[in-house]
Design a protein around this motif. Structure first.
Motif, PDB file in Angstrom:
ATOM      1  N   THR A  91       0.814  -1.216   0.000  1.00  0.00           N
ATOM      2  CA  THR A  91       0.000   0.000   0.000  1.00  0.00           C
ATOM      3  C   THR A  91       0.848   1.267   0.000  1.00  0.00           C
ATOM      4  O   THR A  91       0.329   2.353  -0.270  1.00  0.00           O
ATOM      5  CB  THR A  91      -0.937   0.055   1.226  1.00  0.00           C
ATOM      6  N   VAL A 105      -7.695   0.017  -0.784  1.00  0.00           N
ATOM      7  CA  VAL A 105      -8.659   1.089  -1.053  1.00  0.00           C
ATOM      8  C   VAL A 105      -8.446   2.267  -0.119  1.00  0.00           C
ATOM      9  O   VAL A 105      -8.483   3.436  -0.528  1.00  0.00           O
ATOM     10  CB  VAL A 105     -10.100   0.558  -0.927  1.00  0.00           C
ATOM     11  N   ASN A 106      -8.194   1.981   1.152  1.00  0.00           N
ATOM     12  CA  ASN A 106      -8.111   3.037   2.172  1.00  0.00           C
ATOM     13  C   ASN A 106      -6.734   3.667   2.295  1.00  0.00           C
ATOM     14  O   ASN A 106      -6.626   4.847   2.648  1.00  0.00           O
ATOM     15  CB  ASN A 106      -8.528   2.476   3.537  1.00  0.00           C
ATOM     16  N   SER A 155      -3.688   3.077   0.027  1.00  0.00           N
ATOM     17  CA  SER A 155      -2.717   3.045  -1.060  1.00  0.00           C
ATOM     18  C   SER A 155      -2.146   4.429  -1.360  1.00  0.00           C
ATOM     19  O   SER A 155      -2.890   5.389  -1.577  1.00  0.00           O
ATOM     20  CB  SER A 155      -3.346   2.481  -2.326  1.00  0.00           C
ATOM     21  N   ASN A 201      -3.311   5.233  -4.794  1.00  0.00           N
ATOM     22  CA  ASN A 201      -4.716   4.908  -5.085  1.00  0.00           C
ATOM     23  C   ASN A 201      -4.818   3.816  -6.148  1.00  0.00           C
ATOM     24  O   ASN A 201      -5.428   3.997  -7.196  1.00  0.00           O
ATOM     25  CB  ASN A 201      -5.469   6.154  -5.537  1.00  0.00           C
ATOM     26  N   THR A 256      -9.435   1.993  -6.920  1.00  0.00           N
ATOM     27  CA  THR A 256     -10.394   3.075  -6.703  1.00  0.00           C
ATOM     28  C   THR A 256     -11.786   2.678  -7.186  1.00  0.00           C
ATOM     29  O   THR A 256     -11.956   1.730  -7.962  1.00  0.00           O
ATOM     30  CB  THR A 256      -9.956   4.347  -7.448  1.00  0.00           C
ATOM     31  N   GLN A 304      -4.204   9.027 -13.017  1.00  0.00           N
ATOM     32  CA  GLN A 304      -3.234   8.926 -11.926  1.00  0.00           C
ATOM     33  C   GLN A 304      -2.302  10.129 -11.840  1.00  0.00           C
ATOM     34  O   GLN A 304      -1.737  10.400 -10.782  1.00  0.00           O
ATOM     35  CB  GLN A 304      -2.409   7.652 -12.089  1.00  0.00           C
ATOM     36  N   SER A 360      -7.893  14.474  -7.590  1.00  0.00           N
ATOM     37  CA  SER A 360      -7.956  13.557  -6.450  1.00  0.00           C
ATOM     38  C   SER A 360      -6.601  12.942  -6.146  1.00  0.00           C
ATOM     39  O   SER A 360      -6.382  12.402  -5.057  1.00  0.00           O
ATOM     40  CB  SER A 360      -8.968  12.441  -6.725  1.00  0.00           C
ATOM     41  N   GLN A 361      -5.668  13.043  -7.096  1.00  0.00           N
ATOM     42  CA  GLN A 361      -4.333  12.472  -6.909  1.00  0.00           C
ATOM     43  C   GLN A 361      -3.328  13.477  -6.357  1.00  0.00           C
ATOM     44  O   GLN A 361      -2.158  13.139  -6.172  1.00  0.00           O
ATOM     45  CB  GLN A 361      -3.823  11.924  -8.244  1.00  0.00           C
ATOM     46  N   SER A 416      -0.171  12.689  -4.092  1.00  0.00           N
ATOM     47  CA  SER A 416       0.479  11.428  -4.460  1.00  0.00           C
ATOM     48  C   SER A 416       1.591  11.741  -5.453  1.00  0.00           C
ATOM     49  O   SER A 416       1.663  12.837  -6.006  1.00  0.00           O
ATOM     50  CB  SER A 416      -0.527  10.463  -5.086  1.00  0.00           C
TER      51      SER A 416
END
Length: 535
Positions: free
Chosen positions: A64, A143-144, A146, A149, A152, A439, A444-445, A448
Motif C-alpha cells: 500500500t 482502497v483506504n 494506497s 490509489n 479506486t 493517476q 484527487s491524486q 500522491s
C-alpha cells in the motif's frame, strides 16, 4: 451473472491484442538474438540463485505504500494478486482467483478463490491457509491506504463464502480488472501487517513463489523459494535484487557476471551490451514515458506564462535524441504512450513547437523576465536529461537550473508532497489511459507521486471521470481521454520528453525470461513464466 470472458471489458481485451501485436513486431527488430533464447531442446533445471540488477533504491515493500517500479519487482515475487495479465497482455488469467463473474449492472464482481493457497511463514503466523477474509482485508487496506490509489471506485467487499468474495463498485469501472493485477493489490495476512505495524514494509509476507529473507539497505534484497507455493514450483532456489543506481556500473556488473539480468539499459550502454557476444539485449517499445513536472501550485512555474515559456524553450527533440542516440526511445508528444490504445497521431500537433525567441517574449510578460533560479530533482539514471535541459534553460531564458540528484525514496517523498519546484519523472503502467491520465492529472491524486505537481482542472476531472464510468466502448473512452489531453497540453502542466522501450540485458545462462511492455520483471508468474538457470 455472466462469466468474466464475456464481461463488458471485452472491448479492452481486443484493444490490448492490437497493442501487443504492434509491440511484438517491433521487438523482432530491436532485440539482438545470439541463440540464447532459441535452445528449445534444453530441459529446465532446478536450482541456483538469480541475481537481478535494479536501477534505484527501494523505499518500502509494503504494497500500500510503494511508489516505484523498482519496489514492485520485489513485491510481485513475494505476493500474488487475484488475477494476472497473460504474457502478451492480451487477456487476464487466473491467479488466486480461479474464475470471476460480473453482475448485469456491472457493479459487482464475484471471485471464486483457490483453496490450496498458503501464506509464507512469518513472525506472527506459521504459514496458514488463505481465505476470503484475507482478500477482503488486503483489498480494503489498498482502497483506504494506497499511496497511489491503486484500487479506486470500490464501495465494499463482501465475504460470500470461505473461498468466495464479492467486490461492490460505486459505479461501473472500465479499468477495475487491470487495477487488480497491480502488485499494490497482493493478498497479505492481517496478523503480519498488524504485528509489524510500520515495519511491515521491511518484512513483507505474501502467498507468492518467493519469500522474504533479508534486506540490506542501499545494497540488496534477498528472497528464497516458497516451498508451499500453490502454483508451479519455481525452478530457482532464490533471487537477489541488487541495487545498482549507476548505469555504467549496471552494465559492468552484468558483463562481469555479478548479475544475471540488468535492467534500465539505456544510452551508450545499449551499444556496449549489443557488442558483447556473451550477452543479449532485450528491447521492446514500452508503455513508458519520461517527463519534466512543473510545480503547478508554488514558485515561478505556478504562473502559466512561465510554464509556457519553459516548454517552448525546451528542445525536446534534442533531449530525446541525445539521451536515446543509441536507441531505446523517441520523442513524446503527449502524456500518453504511443502503445496505449487511447493514443492518436492527432495528439502530436498539440506539442508546443520549439521556439526560444517566442519563449523569451512570453517570459518577458511575467515577473521573471530576467530569469530566475530553480531546483530540478532527478534520479542519477536521468541526469543526462537534466543536463541537456539545464543548458537549454540557461541559453534560452537565463534560467539557472540547480540539478539535485537524489535516490528514489527521497525523490518520491519530495515530489509527492509538492515540494519539488521541478522534477524529472518516469511513468509506466498498463495500456488503459486511466493509469497514465487519471493517476497523474486528476485533482484527487494531488498529494500522491503522480500528481505531486498539484495540477487541478475541474473540466479535466469531469472528462477523466466520464471515461472511467460513463462508457465501456473503447473508441468513446479514447475520445474523452484525448479531449482531456488537449486541455492538459494547453496548460503546459509538464514537459513531455520521451517514450521509452522496456529493456533488459541477460547472460546466456538465463532461460525463460522476457521483457514485457510494462515495467514488470517477471520471474515466476501464473501466466506461465518460470525463469531458470542453465548452470
Amino acid at each position: 451473472m455472466q462469466l468474466f470472458r464475456k464481461s463488458f471489458l471485452f472491448s479492452i481485451v481486443i484493444a490490448l491484442l492490437f497493442i501487443v501485436s504492434a509491440c511484438s513486431s517491433d521487438s523482432q527488430t530491436e532485440s539482438k538474438s545470439n541463440g540464447q533464447q532459441g535452445e528449445e531442446n534444453l530441459e529446465p533445471k532446478s536450482g541456483g540463485v538469480l541475481n537481478v540488477g535494479l536501477a534505484s533504491n527501494i523505499n518500502t515493500l509494503d504494497p500500500t505504500k510503494y511508489t516505484g517500479a523498482y519496489e514492485s519487482q520485489v513485491i510481485r515475487a513475494i505476493g500474488d494478486t487475484l488475477i494476472a495479465y497473460s504474457k502478451d497482455f492480451s487477456d487476464f488469467v487466473p491467479s488466486l482467483a480461479t474464475e470471476w463473474t460480473v453482475s448485469e449492472d456491472m457493479l459487482s464482481y464475484t471471485f471464486k478463490l483457490r483453496d490450496d493457497v498458503y501464506f509464507q511463514p512469518g513472525e506472527y503466523q506459521d504459514g496458514r491457509q488463505m481465505t476470503a477474509e484475507d482478500v477482503k482485508y488486503s483489498l480494503e487496506r489498498s482502497v483506504n491506504d494506497s499511496a497511489l490509489n491503486r484500487l479506486t471506485g470500490v464501495e465494499s467487499f463482501e465475504v460470500t463464502g470461505e473461498f468466495e468474495v464479492t467486490m461492490h463498485l460505486t459505479a461501473p469501472n472500465a479499468s477495475i480488472l487491470a487495477m487488480l493485477t497491480d502488485p499494490g493489490n497482493i493478498i497479505v495476512p492481517k496478523e503480519e501487517v498488524e504485528g509489524w505495524g510500520d515495519q511491515f514494509g521491511s518484512h513483507l509476507v505474501g502467498t507468492g513463489p518467493f519469500q522474504f529473507v533479508d534486506w540490506q539497505t542501499d545494497q540488496q534484497v534477498k528472497v528464497e523459494r516458497h516451498e508451499n507455493y500453490w502454483g508451479e514450483t519455481p525452478y530457482l532456489d532464490g533471487v537477489v535484487y541488487k541495487i545498482i543506481p549507476d548505469p555504467n556500473m549496471m552494465t559492468n556488473a552484468i558483463r562481469s557476471g555479478d548479475i544475471d539480468i540488468a535492467t534500465n539499459i539505456s544510452g551508450q550502454n545499449r551499444a556496449v551490451i549489443e557488442q558483447d557476444s556473451n550477452l543479449e539485449l532485450l528491447s521492446v517499445p514500452g508503455l513508458a514515458l519520461t517527463y519534466l513536472d512543473l510545480n503547478y501550485q508554488s514558485g515561478p512555474t505556478a504562473d502559466p506564462k512561465v510554464r509556457e515559456a519553459i516548454y517552448k524553450a525546451t528542445n525536446v527533440e534534442e533531449i530525446a535524441q541525445g539521451v536515446n542516440q543509441w536507441g531505446g526511445g523517441s520523442v513524446s508528444y503527449a502524456p500518453l504512450p504511443q502503445e496505449s490504445w487511447g493514443y492518436s497521431e492527432e495528439l502530436e500537433s498539440l506539442k508546443p513547437a520549439y521556439n526560444p525567441e517566442e519563449a523569451k517574449s512570453i517570459l518577458a510578460e511575467t515577473d521573471y523576465a530576467d530569469g530566475f533560479s530553480i531546483e530540478l530533482y532527478v534520479l542519477e539514471s536521468r541526469v543526462p536529461y537534466a543536463t541537456i535541459f539545464q543548458n537549454q534553460m540557461k541559453e534560452n531564458l537565463n534560467i539557472d537550473v540547480d540539478i539535485k540528484v537524489t535516490e528514489w525514496g527521497t525523490l518520491s517523498t519530495i515530489a509527492s508532497q509538492g515540494n519539488a519546484p521541478m522534477y524529472i519523472g518516469g511513468w509506466s503502467w498498463y495500456p488503459d489511459p486511466y493509469f497514465f491520465l487519471n493517476q497523474t492529472f486528476h485533482s484527487s491524486q494531488i498529494g500522491s507521486l503522480g500528481n505531486g505537481k498539484g495540477y487541478s482542472n475541474p473540466e479535466v476531472d469531469a472528462l477523466l471521470d466520464r471515461a472511467l464510468s460513463e462508457t465501456v466502448v473503447q473508441e468513446e473512452r479514447a475520445a474523452l481521454y484525448q479531449e482531456a489531453i488537449a486541455i492538459i497540453m494547453s496548460e503546459y502542466a509538464r514537459v513531455e520528453l520521451d517514450n521509452l522501450h522496456q529493456t533488459a540485458a541477460i547472460r546466456p545462462n538465463v532461460k525463460g525470461f522476457n521483457v514485457a511492455v510494462d515495467p514488470s520483471i517477471q520471474i515466476v508468474s501464473p501466466n506461465g513464466t518460470n525463469v531458470w538457470l542453465n548452470n
